[in-house]
Each structure stands twice: as structure tokens, then as C-alpha cells.
Design an enzyme around this catalytic site. Structure first.
Site, PDB file in Angstrom:
ATOM      1  N   SER A  54       0.857  -1.190   0.000  1.00  0.00           N
ATOM      2  CA  SER A  54       0.000   0.000   0.000  1.00  0.00           C
ATOM      3  C   SER A  54       0.895   1.242   0.000  1.00  0.00           C
ATOM      4  O   SER A  54       2.115   1.140   0.069  1.00  0.00           O
ATOM      5  CB  SER A  54      -0.921  -0.019   1.210  1.00  0.00           C
ATOM      6  N   ASP A 112      -7.327  10.765   0.910  1.00  0.00           N
ATOM      7  CA  ASP A 112      -7.401  10.601  -0.546  1.00  0.00           C
ATOM      8  C   ASP A 112      -8.529  11.414  -1.156  1.00  0.00           C
ATOM      9  O   ASP A 112      -8.455  11.839  -2.306  1.00  0.00           O
ATOM     10  CB  ASP A 112      -7.608   9.128  -0.922  1.00  0.00           C
ATOM     11  N   GLU A 187     -11.567   3.355  -6.045  1.00  0.00           N
ATOM     12  CA  GLU A 187     -10.266   3.029  -5.454  1.00  0.00           C
ATOM     13  C   GLU A 187     -10.504   2.089  -4.290  1.00  0.00           C
ATOM     14  O   GLU A 187     -11.198   2.442  -3.334  1.00  0.00           O
ATOM     15  CB  GLU A 187      -9.590   4.314  -4.966  1.00  0.00           C
ATOM     16  N   LYS A 234      13.415  -5.403 -10.572  1.00  0.00           N
ATOM     17  CA  LYS A 234      12.975  -6.795 -10.531  1.00  0.00           C
ATOM     18  C   LYS A 234      11.444  -6.843 -10.585  1.00  0.00           C
ATOM     19  O   LYS A 234      10.762  -6.074  -9.913  1.00  0.00           O
ATOM     20  CB  LYS A 234      13.466  -7.472  -9.239  1.00  0.00           C
ATOM     21  N   CYS A 436      -7.633  27.108  12.880  1.00  0.00           N
ATOM     22  CA  CYS A 436      -8.443  26.408  13.862  1.00  0.00           C
ATOM     23  C   CYS A 436      -7.817  26.505  15.259  1.00  0.00           C
ATOM     24  O   CYS A 436      -7.987  27.500  15.934  1.00  0.00           O
ATOM     25  CB  CYS A 436      -8.692  24.977  13.409  1.00  0.00           C
ATOM     26  N   GLY A 438      -4.814  27.134  15.815  1.00  0.00           N
ATOM     27  CA  GLY A 438      -3.918  28.287  15.682  1.00  0.00           C
ATOM     28  C   GLY A 438      -4.660  29.604  15.833  1.00  0.00           C
ATOM     29  O   GLY A 438      -4.081  30.624  16.227  1.00  0.00           O
ATOM     30  N   GLN A 440      -7.355  29.812  17.844  1.00  0.00           N
ATOM     31  CA  GLN A 440      -7.631  29.858  19.288  1.00  0.00           C
ATOM     32  C   GLN A 440      -6.381  30.263  20.074  1.00  0.00           C
ATOM     33  O   GLN A 440      -6.451  31.006  21.051  1.00  0.00           O
ATOM     34  CB  GLN A 440      -8.172  28.496  19.746  1.00  0.00           C
ATOM     35  N   GLU A 460     -10.617  23.494  26.792  1.00  0.00           N
ATOM     36  CA  GLU A 460     -10.160  22.188  26.306  1.00  0.00           C
ATOM     37  C   GLU A 460      -8.939  21.721  27.100  1.00  0.00           C
ATOM     38  O   GLU A 460      -8.769  20.532  27.352  1.00  0.00           O
ATOM     39  CB  GLU A 460      -9.798  22.285  24.807  1.00  0.00           C
ATOM     40  N   ARG A 520     -14.654  21.971  18.039  1.00  0.00           N
ATOM     41  CA  ARG A 520     -15.606  21.800  19.116  1.00  0.00           C
ATOM     42  C   ARG A 520     -15.593  23.037  20.031  1.00  0.00           C
ATOM     43  O   ARG A 520     -16.540  23.312  20.707  1.00  0.00           O
ATOM     44  CB  ARG A 520     -15.225  20.532  19.904  1.00  0.00           C
ATOM     45  N   HIS A 567     -10.817  25.689   8.274  1.00  0.00           N
ATOM     46  CA  HIS A 567      -9.602  25.096   7.713  1.00  0.00           C
ATOM     47  C   HIS A 567      -9.435  25.508   6.252  1.00  0.00           C
ATOM     48  O   HIS A 567      -9.920  24.807   5.357  1.00  0.00           O
ATOM     49  CB  HIS A 567      -9.670  23.572   7.808  1.00  0.00           C
ATOM     50  N   GLU A 569      -6.994  25.198   4.357  1.00  0.00           N
ATOM     51  CA  GLU A 569      -6.208  24.240   3.567  1.00  0.00           C
ATOM     52  C   GLU A 569      -7.092  23.213   2.859  1.00  0.00           C
ATOM     53  O   GLU A 569      -6.701  22.647   1.837  1.00  0.00           O
ATOM     54  CB  GLU A 569      -5.158  23.546   4.447  1.00  0.00           C
TER      55      GLU A 569
HETATM   56  N1  GLN Z   1      -9.190  21.475  19.463  1.00  0.00           N
HETATM   57  C1  GLN Z   1      -9.833  22.633  18.925  1.00  0.00           C
HETATM   58  C2  GLN Z   1     -11.342  22.486  18.874  1.00  0.00           C
HETATM   59  O1  GLN Z   1     -11.851  21.413  18.936  1.00  0.00           O
HETATM   60  C3  GLN Z   1      -9.297  22.930  17.541  1.00  0.00           C
HETATM   61  C4  GLN Z   1      -9.716  21.928  16.539  1.00  0.00           C
HETATM   62  C5  GLN Z   1      -8.894  21.961  15.295  1.00  0.00           C
HETATM   63  O2  GLN Z   1      -7.849  22.590  15.254  1.00  0.00           O
HETATM   64  N2  GLN Z   1      -9.329  21.272  14.267  1.00  0.00           N
HETATM   65  O3  GLN Z   1     -12.034  23.468  18.743  1.00  0.00           O
END
Ligand code: GLN
Length: 629
Positions: A54, A112, A187, A234, A436, A438, A440, A460, A520, A567, A569
Site C-alpha cells: 500500500s 485521498d 479506489e 525486478k 483552527c 492556531g 484559538q 479544552e 468543538r 480550515h 487548507e
Molecule cells: N481542538 C480545537 C477544537 O476542537 C481545535 C480543533 C482543530 O484545530 N481542528 O475546537
């Protein structure tokens, strides 16, 4: 119960025979449900299975091939079939399995799916991801409802029947706008011979037979080893792997050989001979400089044309569409290959810094922005577990660092080090992008060091902290357990005019942009006014609720200090890089080369970055109001 398979096969004799598959009662062994209105032969299937090992990039292979067919104007729908029993990837550890990818509809899935979305530039849904757990849960639930008419429920034909039903359903609804797909790209996770994936392969064998000739193209992705002690390629491991596939009753149509170097003719001939596949359908898929150059490589080798022939699809091709799509993509690929004009280093705080897969989308989002801005971006992964205020400058690399990213994360480990990194980036005016967690961390830093709220933290990490500036979302507090309980998927973000965020996103009249979330915790609304008064600007919010979603510092205080509760990204695409990453890389270039003319940068961004701040030497923005509640 789903409807029996309608006998719409092109071949009447075959259709009559197929009709039997739809029955499920004491008098027949067949069980092959189809969605209402399904037409056999209308949709085509390409199944990619791995042999030898894999991690060969089945997803990259499959998505590149799907892209070539999409470029021809065909509607494509990819699906990843996972062997594990988890219902989704939500509870999987990213450091074991790679990052958890999130779709617009909130599905937490395999990384993926991120590759498919990026390469196909197409948003996917839960229908594009199936696990054994989902299939078993559904079959057991159906059994309890009495759905099998007194039959004993078996792996074959019932479990395999359900797999076929999912594939046919996707074929009918997985195209653009929920319409039909011309080709479904399947896939299969893991490798052929894995105990847990066996029933998928069996289902595909059955599907190929039931759908009739020219409906299914089986691709075996194999690996050609090149042991250093021998210094030559090979083929034996690959032969054994393919043989294993053939033992399941599947004759591959195409063999794709992954390898470090181009696969030599001798090896290709041996593979062809042992697997009944003609040489023109054995392809060398050796390592390339970027995964985004793979579609071009496949095209020049004619792999897409072979697939069209195997599936009888030549007459569905739109050459004008193809020409246009190929040109757009090759412009991007040319940029990948072109020498880079700028060189910058970004520091990314990562928990287990050796596991790149855990941050795959961030890696890709940087690559997209860097390619468009002609930047060679070096990434320095920083383990923050022993970073303190005293050593942070050193650990981040002094002047050698041009931008900092604190990505998403869960749990307490390394959190204080991350806060020290944010503070350093803020005070030293190093371009910063918080994602996210980052985001906070940036709020906590600001509350502690600018607002002077001692002990400010997230519940948290410290449920009883004196200043819970980050607290659990009210709707999350009620939910017990961890599986699928977060605020997930696409949500609108309302942007404020005249902000950095607005300038980057250019949201237009409606002022909102959809972004993907997975969290969360959130900014505690009770602290928002004080943080704002002290200079932290929440330039993106939920349209209706007091949920803070983007924060930034004013241009006079910092050249580029931006963070998102979502997010970014996850939605960056090669042809549509995410604005927040474009901004970060651009700001990093300006930091590295302040006097350089930035021809390739968007004009608005350039204007922002070159607007002189009121006082570049001021260490931090002083709080206008610093009060404890
Ligand atoms: N732990 C944080 C939350 O739950 C940030 C989550 C994250 O970065 N995806 O809010």
C-alpha cells in the site's frame, strides 16, 4: 427493498439473463439491487486496486486518470472504499492514518478524498466514501427490519450486493449537480489479498459481469522493486501481486507500474507476459517532481485513450473541452517546473513533526500558493513541546523564518509552545496564519499578553481556568462521546469590509464565503468586546450567531496576522489557491525580500503589504482597555 435490476442492457440476451440478478427470494440465489431507474451499460466503471504494497498513490493515480476523462467533457465520480470498520475517519489518529479530511457536507474521511477534490476541482460528498463499517452497519440494520425475506444473510450475495448498490447509486447521482456520472472511479483501499478488502473485489467482479461487456476497466497498480544491492529493477514481486488479483477472478485490463525510475522494457515484457495484458496497456508510473504533473505524463503515454477504448467511450469525448482544460492545467504544470524567483522559509508547528501526511492539505495549500507566486518555500516543522518564551526566537530560526503557521490540533501537548510561537510572530511582525487551533492560540496570546488577562486559556486544556476565552460551543456541551460530534463541514463566514480578510477573499455583494470547519471549541462571546477594544479584530463571523471565525490585526500593527476558525487548507486547489495561503506566502516573500518588485502578486495584496504601517518599530499594539471582569 431496492428495485430489481432493470434489464436495460444493450444486449437483449444478456439483459434477460441479468434480470435474474435482481430477484431475492427462496427460489433464487441472486441478489443484486439497483436504484430506481438504473440503466445497465449507461455508466462505466474503472476500478483501481493495489498489489505488492500500500502507499503507492492509488488515490493520486485514480484521480489523475479521472481528471483526464473529466477534461474530455465526461462526468466523473470517484469513490474510495476503505476496509476498516470505522464508520468514518473522524476518530482516527492522523499520525497513524494521515490527516482527517472534511467534506462540505461534514463527512470526515480519508485524505485521498482531498486528492480527488484538488485534482478534479470538484466537491465531493459522503456518497464518495465508503467503509466496511458503513456496509456492515447497513446490512445488519436491514436484516433487523426484515429486509431479506426469510433468507440467511451472507457475505455473497448480500454484502457484495450492497456494495454494488452503492456504486450504482453513485453512478446515477455522482456527476455534476447530482446528475449521472459517465464514469465511476473506484479506489479499493489497502492491497489485493488483504482479508478486509476481499468482499469489495468480489463485488467488483460481480459488477463487471452484470453490467456487461465494456462496462468495467480493472487497473492493477503494482510496484517494481529496485534493490540497491542489485542495482536493477525486478518484476517478481509485481508478478506475484498481479497473480493474486487474478486468483480472485479479476483479469486486469491495465497494469500501472509504480517505480522510482522509468520501468525498463524487460520488466514491462515480463509483466505483460505473466498477466495477459498487452504491452500497450502496461505503463510505467515512476516518481515525478510533483503529483500535478502526472495527468500530463499519463496523457502523453496514451493511458486515457486506452481506457476510452476498453470502455467504448470515444464517442462521448468533447475535444474542444479537452483542449481548453488541458491548456489550463499545463499552464499550472509549467509554473511547477519553472525556476522559482523567490525563496522563503515557513515554520509550521506540528506535533509529530516527522509525519507529513498528518498535514497533507496544508502542504498542498502551500504548494499551490507557492507555485502561483513563483516561490520556493522551505517548510520547517517545529515540535513545540519544549518551546518557551526564552527559546522561541532561537527555535523558530531567528531571522531565517519568513512566516509562521500554527495548524489545527487537539489536546494539550505543546500548546504553551504554540502560544509562545504566536506571540513571537505577533511581536516580531512575522507573517502569521493560524488555523483552527492556531486561531484559538492567537486569541489566548492576545488575552494573556495584550489584555493582561492572567491565566486566559481554553477549557479544552484547563476547564477551570480563570479566563476561559476559548470555550466549548454550547451545542457541543450536550453531546456525549466523540464520533462525529463536532461542528463540521461548510458554513458561511460573514466578512467585514475594509479588512485584510475582505481584501483577500473579495466576497462580493453578499459578503459571505463558505468555508469548512472541524472544531468543538470557539471564542467565548463574553470576551469578544474586550478583545476587540484591545485591537484584535474579528473580521469574519457567523452570519447569525456570535461565533468568531476570522481574526486579524490592523495593518498598522502587523503586516500579516490572520487566523481562521475554519480550515482554509481543505479547499485550496491547484487552479484556485486559497487566498489566506496566497496572502501568507506573499507576505513571507515581502519579509524575505522587502525591496523586490512583486510582479506576480495580486495587485490588491501588494498594495496591502506595501502600505507602510504607522510605526514599524512599535513592539506591540498597546491595549486600549485592559480590564478583568
Ligand atoms: N481542538 C480545537 C477544537 O476542537 C481545535 C480543533 C482543530 O484545530 N481542528 O475546537
Amino acid at each position: 427493498m431496492p428495485n430489481p435490476l432493470p434489464p436495460e442492457s444493450p444486449d437483449a440476451e444478456n439483459a434477460a439473463f441479468l434480470r435474474q440478478f435482481g430477484r431475492s427470494n427462496e427460489t433464487t440465489e441472486f441478489y443484486s439491487p439497483s436504484p430506481e431507474g438504473y440503466q445497465s451499460g449507461r455508466h462505466k466503471f474503472v476500478a483501481v486496486m493495489g498489489t505488492v504494497m500500500s502507499g503507492l498513490g492509488k488515490g493520486i493515480f485514480s484521480s489523475s486518470l479521472a481528471k483526464l476523462l473529466k477534461d474530455k467533457g465526461l462526468a466523473v465520480a470517484p469513490i474510495k472504499m476503505e476496509g476498516y470498520l470505522n464508520i468514518d475517519s473522524g476518530t482516527l489518529n492522523p499520525f497513524r492514518h494521515g490527516e482527517v479530511f472534511v467534506l462540505d457536507d461534514g463527512t470526515e474521511c480519508d485524505m485521498d478524498l482531498g486528492t480527488y477534490e484538488r485534482v478534479l476541482n470538484q466537491n465531493l460528498t459522503r456518497a464518495n466514501f465508503v467503509t466496511s463499517g458503513q456496509i456492515y452497519a447497513e446490512i445488519l440494520e436491514q436484516e433487523r427490519r426484515g429486509g431479506f425475506l426469510g433468507r440467511d444473510v451472507q457475505m455473497i450475495p448480500h454484502v457484495t450486493g450492497l456494495v454494488k448498490l452503492r456504486l450504482r447509486h453513485l453512478a446515477m447521482t455522482g456527476g455534476p449537480g447530482g446528475g449521472p456520472a459517465d464514469v465511476v472511479f473506484i479506489e479499493v483501499g489497502g492491497t489485493v489479498g488483504d482479508y478486509e478488502n476481499g468482499f469489495y473485489i468480489e463485488a467488483l467482479r460481480e459488477l463487471a459481469f452484470e453490467e456487461g461487456p465494456q462496462s468495467m476497466c480493472f487497473v492493477a497498480l503494482t510496484y517494481i522493486i529496485e534493490p540497491a544491492i542489485l542495482g536493477e529493477q525486478k518484476s517478481k514481486a509485481a508478478q506475484l501481486g498481479i497473480k493474486r488479483l487474478m486468483e480472485t477472478g479479476v483479469q486486469p485490463h491495465i497494469i500501472a507500474c509504480r517505480a522510482k525510475n522509468p520501468v525498463n522494457d524487460t520488466v514491462m515484457q515480463k509483466i505483460a507476459m505473466y498477466s495477459n495484458v498487452p504491452m500497450k496497456r502496461v505503463f510505467s508510473m515512476h516518481d515525478r517532481e510533483s503529483i500535478y504533473t502526472i495527468p500530463e505524463a499519463m496523457w502523453s503515454e496514451g493511458l486515457d485513450r486506452e481506457i476510452l477504448s476498453i470502455l467504448g467511450l470515444h464517442d462521448r469525448v468533447d475535444p474542444v473541452h479537452e483542449e481548453r482544460a488541458r491548456r489550463r492545467w499545463s499552464e499550472y504544470a509549467d509554473k511547477i517546473r519553472a525556476p522559482r524567483r523567490h525563496k522563503v522559509t515557513l515554520g509550521i508547528t506540528g506535533k509529530y513533526t516527522t509525519v507529513r501526511d498528518a498535514y497533507a492539505s496544508i502542504d498542498k495549500a502551500i504548494e499551490h500558493a507557492a507555485t502561483h507566486l513563483s516561490a520556493d518555500v522551505q517548510v520547517k516543522w517545529i515540535d513545540t513541546s519544549d518551546i518557551t518564551q526564552a527559546n522561541v526566537a532561537d527555535r523558530l530560526g531567528g531571522n531565517g523564518i519568513h512566516g509562521v503557521i500554527v495548524p489545527g490540533g487537539f489536546g494539550e501537548r505543546g500548546v504553551e509552545g504554540k502560544i509562545a510561537c504566536v506571540r513571537h510572530a505577533r511581536e516580531q511582525r512575522i507573517p502569521y496564519l493560524g488555523i483552527c487551533l492556531g486561531f484559538q492560540m492567537a486569541v489566548i496570546d492576545y488575552a494573556r499578553h495584550v489584555l493582561k488577562l492572567q491565566g486566559a486559556n481554553s477549557t479544552e486544556f484547563e476547564p477551570d481556568c480563570p479566563h476561559p476565552v476559548i470555550a466549548e460551543l454550547p451545542e457541543q456541551k450536550k453531546i456525549e462521546g466523540l464520533g462525529g460530534t463536532m461542528r463540521l463541514g461548510a458554513q458561511d463566514v460573514l466578512l467585514e469590509p475594509d479588512s485584510l480578510a475582505w481584501m483577500l477573499f473579495e466576497p462580493g455583494e453578499q459578503a459571505t464565503v463558505p468555508q469548512r470547519f472541524r472544531h468543538r471549541w470557539e471564542v467565548e462571546p463574553a470576551y469578544v468586546d474586550r478583545l476587540t477594544a484591545a485591537g484584535l479584530r474579528f473580521s469574519g463571523r457567523h452570519p447569525d450567531y456570535p461565533i468568531m471565525q476570522v481574526l486579524e490585526l490592523d495593518r498598522s500593527a502587523h503586516p500579516y496576522f490572520l487566523a481562521a476558525q475554519f480550515h482554509p487548507e481543505l479547499t485550496s486547489r491547484p487552479l484556485r489557491p486559497h487566498p489566506m495561503f496566497m496572502g501568507l506566502v506573499a507576505a513571507a516573500i515581502v519579509r524575505a525580500e522587502p525591496d523586490l518588485a512583486q510582479e506576480s502578486m495580486p495587485a490588491t495584496l501588494l498594495r496591502w503589504l506595501h502600505t507602510p504601517s504607522t510605526d514599524k518599530t512599535a513592539p506591540v499594539v498597546e491595549p486600549r482597555r485592559a480590564v478583568d471582569p
